[in-house]
Scaffold this motif. Structure first.
Motif, PDB file in Angstrom:
ATOM      1  N   SER A 177       0.850  -1.185   0.000  1.00  0.00           N
ATOM      2  CA  SER A 177       0.000   0.000   0.000  1.00  0.00           C
ATOM      3  C   SER A 177       0.886   1.234   0.000  1.00  0.00           C
ATOM      4  O   SER A 177       2.077   1.161   0.346  1.00  0.00           O
ATOM      5  CB  SER A 177      -0.926   0.009   1.220  1.00  0.00           C
ATOM      6  N   PRO A 178       0.359   2.393  -0.403  1.00  0.00           N
ATOM      7  CA  PRO A 178       1.181   3.607  -0.436  1.00  0.00           C
ATOM      8  C   PRO A 178       1.765   3.963   0.934  1.00  0.00           C
ATOM      9  O   PRO A 178       2.891   4.464   1.011  1.00  0.00           O
ATOM     10  CB  PRO A 178       0.212   4.674  -0.931  1.00  0.00           C
ATOM     11  N   THR A 179       1.016   3.726   1.998  1.00  0.00           N
ATOM     12  CA  THR A 179       1.501   3.956   3.357  1.00  0.00           C
ATOM     13  C   THR A 179       1.112   2.762   4.216  1.00  0.00           C
ATOM     14  O   THR A 179       0.141   2.043   3.914  1.00  0.00           O
ATOM     15  CB  THR A 179       0.909   5.231   3.965  1.00  0.00           C
ATOM     16  N   ARG A 180       1.859   2.543   5.278  1.00  0.00           N
ATOM     17  CA  ARG A 180       1.547   1.428   6.161  1.00  0.00           C
ATOM     18  C   ARG A 180       0.174   1.649   6.801  1.00  0.00           C
ATOM     19  O   ARG A 180      -0.097   2.729   7.350  1.00  0.00           O
ATOM     20  CB  ARG A 180       2.601   1.296   7.260  1.00  0.00           C
ATOM     21  N   THR A 182      -2.755   1.979   9.349  1.00  0.00           N
ATOM     22  CA  THR A 182      -2.733   2.377  10.745  1.00  0.00           C
ATOM     23  C   THR A 182      -2.924   1.173  11.658  1.00  0.00           C
ATOM     24  O   THR A 182      -3.870   0.387  11.480  1.00  0.00           O
ATOM     25  CB  THR A 182      -3.836   3.414  11.028  1.00  0.00           C
ATOM     26  N   GLY A 183      -2.022   1.020  12.611  1.00  0.00           N
ATOM     27  CA  GLY A 183      -2.129  -0.063  13.578  1.00  0.00           C
ATOM     28  C   GLY A 183      -1.669  -1.422  13.076  1.00  0.00           C
ATOM     29  O   GLY A 183      -1.652  -2.392  13.832  1.00  0.00           O
ATOM     30  N   TYR A 184      -1.253  -1.502  11.815  1.00  0.00           N
ATOM     31  CA  TYR A 184      -0.826  -2.795  11.256  1.00  0.00           C
ATOM     32  C   TYR A 184       0.645  -3.037  11.589  1.00  0.00           C
ATOM     33  O   TYR A 184       1.508  -2.193  11.305  1.00  0.00           O
ATOM     34  CB  TYR A 184      -1.031  -2.808   9.740  1.00  0.00           C
ATOM     35  N   GLU A 185       0.943  -4.172  12.175  1.00  0.00           N
ATOM     36  CA  GLU A 185       2.301  -4.485  12.624  1.00  0.00           C
ATOM     37  C   GLU A 185       2.970  -5.584  11.793  1.00  0.00           C
ATOM     38  O   GLU A 185       4.130  -5.910  12.029  1.00  0.00           O
ATOM     39  CB  GLU A 185       2.269  -4.931  14.101  1.00  0.00           C
ATOM     40  N   GLY A 186       2.252  -6.142  10.846  1.00  0.00           N
ATOM     41  CA  GLY A 186       2.800  -7.235  10.050  1.00  0.00           C
ATOM     42  C   GLY A 186       3.730  -6.750   8.945  1.00  0.00           C
ATOM     43  O   GLY A 186       4.082  -5.572   8.840  1.00  0.00           O
ATOM     44  N   ASP A 187       4.136  -7.663   8.059  1.00  0.00           N
ATOM     45  CA  ASP A 187       5.016  -7.322   6.944  1.00  0.00           C
ATOM     46  C   ASP A 187       4.310  -6.372   5.982  1.00  0.00           C
ATOM     47  O   ASP A 187       3.123  -6.557   5.648  1.00  0.00           O
ATOM     48  CB  ASP A 187       5.447  -8.583   6.197  1.00  0.00           C
ATOM     49  N   TRP A 188       5.049  -5.367   5.537  1.00  0.00           N
ATOM     50  CA  TRP A 188       4.478  -4.346   4.658  1.00  0.00           C
ATOM     51  C   TRP A 188       5.523  -3.881   3.654  1.00  0.00           C
ATOM     52  O   TRP A 188       6.702  -3.726   3.995  1.00  0.00           O
ATOM     53  CB  TRP A 188       4.006  -3.145   5.490  1.00  0.00           C
ATOM     54  N   TRP A 189       5.088  -3.725   2.406  1.00  0.00           N
ATOM     55  CA  TRP A 189       5.917  -3.124   1.370  1.00  0.00           C
ATOM     56  C   TRP A 189       5.228  -1.874   0.853  1.00  0.00           C
ATOM     57  O   TRP A 189       4.006  -1.865   0.643  1.00  0.00           O
ATOM     58  CB  TRP A 189       6.119  -4.081   0.197  1.00  0.00           C
ATOM     59  N   GLU A 190       6.012  -0.841   0.620  1.00  0.00           N
ATOM     60  CA  GLU A 190       5.452   0.387   0.060  1.00  0.00           C
ATOM     61  C   GLU A 190       5.119   0.185  -1.415  1.00  0.00           C
ATOM     62  O   GLU A 190       5.962  -0.250  -2.198  1.00  0.00           O
ATOM     63  CB  GLU A 190       6.443   1.538   0.201  1.00  0.00           C
ATOM     64  N   LEU A 191       3.897   0.508  -1.790  1.00  0.00           N
ATOM     65  CA  LEU A 191       3.486   0.462  -3.187  1.00  0.00           C
ATOM     66  C   LEU A 191       3.836   1.800  -3.824  1.00  0.00           C
ATOM     67  O   LEU A 191       3.311   2.845  -3.423  1.00  0.00           O
ATOM     68  CB  LEU A 191       1.980   0.188  -3.300  1.00  0.00           C
TER      69      LEU A 191
END
Length: 426
Positions: A177-180, A182-191
């Protein structure tokens, strides 16, 4: 490939300006009430035959076998874009085959399965699955899409699945997603803002032994979780894309080998840069044309870097289709090849089996291209190539060269085929 194939999509090209403009309106406004008829599709595909004949190097046009093989390339292009036409929905993406043994366009690497999903810019997506144990699994964020623009662009970003938290069972779960959130703590990649297509490269060296990944994608911020029935305008747009995208797929590289020959790179290699063509940033390439008589062979020689994540050597035919690697030993990688005692990789390229383990079978093509790649290494050596008589090959190789009997070779090819078939294309 030239810097752009956009000219094929403009007036005088396959589609003509009115058709291209119409498709843009349908995609952007979704308000068109017209139907893209079957006959219109066939009419717009018809010029592809002559465009292909004009694209093939003049010295090959008198060869009926090559001309017939060019139809295979056309069909591969139509097949690739038909997947999108049937499945394409940016709010409900799905990974479909991009390149493989059947969609043999853009010269796929023999060890790589390529899958792609069209997405909408700025959306939020979840990818979940089983990482498997393959050598590499990397997601490239692409935009603009080469298939739809006729132009090559560097990847917006590359995300390595090995950087995720992988469970003991191989499970992973990541949000793009463009930004992480809110409140999400799992793996994230910036789109990245310009990303409109995701392509996953799955690289395996020990085919049939490494466990293939399984994964899926959903959009989390779509208006509706269910896909529902496509609108008339959506269907018309998807079908209307086929002629233009098939043109880009099929006509990208049938003259690439000729261009290498024109550079004087016959039985010679040079370093090439594909980073501006959606190639991996940490991957380097070398390639050249080959031309061999039935009684000749090329011996390639290179010292393998001490630290390298992946390397391979493959062959193509004159149309730059990767030589059928499922049923021929026309490619070798780190797991398949045998290094000599001095740490060098030596391979023999020839039409007939020289009886050495590291044989690359030209598979009936007296000429084509040789391409190698290194991934994630500070050393990027370019192999030497030497043409010799096939009967003299062993006198040019070390005494400890691993030899193979005809029976053992036949068994190895059958085993190679079975292992290749276990790889997941869809």
């Amino acid at each position: 490939m030239s810097a752009t194939l956009a000219g094929l999509l403009l007036p005088g090209g396959i589609a003509g300006a009115s058709a291209v403009n119409r498709k843009k309106m349908v995609e952007n406004e979704m308000s068109d009430n017209g139907i893209f008829e079957w006959e219109e599709l066939l009419d717009q595909l018809r010029p592809l035959g002559q465009l292909m004949r004009d694209r093939i190097p003049e010295r090959l046009r008198s060869d009926p076998r090559v001309m017939q093989e060019s139809m295979r390339l056309l069909l591969s292009g139509v097949l690739r874009t038909t997947n999108d036409a049937i499945m394409h929905d940016r709010s409900h993406p799905i990974f479909v085959p991009e390149l493989n043994i059947c969609q043999n366009i853009f010269q796929p690497n023999a060890d790589t399965i390529y899958k792609a999903a069209l997405i909408e810019k700025g959306g939020t997506y979840r990818i979940r699955g089983d990482r498997g144990t393959t050598r590499m699994m990397i997601l490239a964020q692409l935009g603009p899409d080469t298939l739809r623009t006729g132009q090559h662009h560097p990847a917006q970003d590359a995300n390595d699945f090995n950087d995720l938290h992988i469970g003991a069972d191989g499970a992973f779960d990541v949000i793009l997603s463009p930004t992480r959130p809110t409140g999400y703590e799992g793996d994230w990649w910036e789109l990245k803002p310009a990303t409109e297509k995701l392509m996953v490269r799955i690289v395996a060296c020990d085919w049939g032994v490494e466990r293939e990944p399984r994964f899926g994608i959903v959009r989390l911020d779509a208006d509706h979780a269910a896909k529902g029935r496509p609108t008339l305008a959506q269907l018309a747009h998807r079908f209307g894309e086929i002629p233009a995208t098939a043109t880009v797929c099929a006509l990208a590289f049938p003259d690439k080998v000729q261009k290498l020959r024109d550079e004087g790179l016959i039985n010679m290699l040079k370093v090439v840069d594909f980073s501006q063509m959606t190639g991996l940033a940490r991957q380097s390439y070398y390639e050249g044309a080959y031309e061999l008589a039935d009684d000749e062979a090329l011996i390639t020689e290179v010292q393998i870097p001490k630290e390298v994540d992946y390397w391979s050597l493959i062959l193509t035919n004159e149309l730059y289709e990767t030589t059928d690697w499922y049923h021929n030993q026309s490619s070798l990688n780190a797991a398949q090849a045998v290094l000599d005692g001095d740490g060098y990789f030596r391979a023999v390229i020839s039409a007939r089996d020289p009886g050495v383990h590291n044989w690359l079978d030209t598979s009936g093509y007296a000429s084509g291209a040789v391409q190698g790649r290194w991934f994630n290494t500070d050393e990027r050596p370019t192999p030497t190539m030497k043409k010799v008589k096939l009967d003299d090959v062993r006198s040019h190789l070390p005494a400890d060269t691993v030899l193979v009997t005809p029976d053992a070779r036949a068994q190895a090819i059958r085993e190679r085929t079975l292992r290749a078939h276990t790889r997941i294309i869809w």
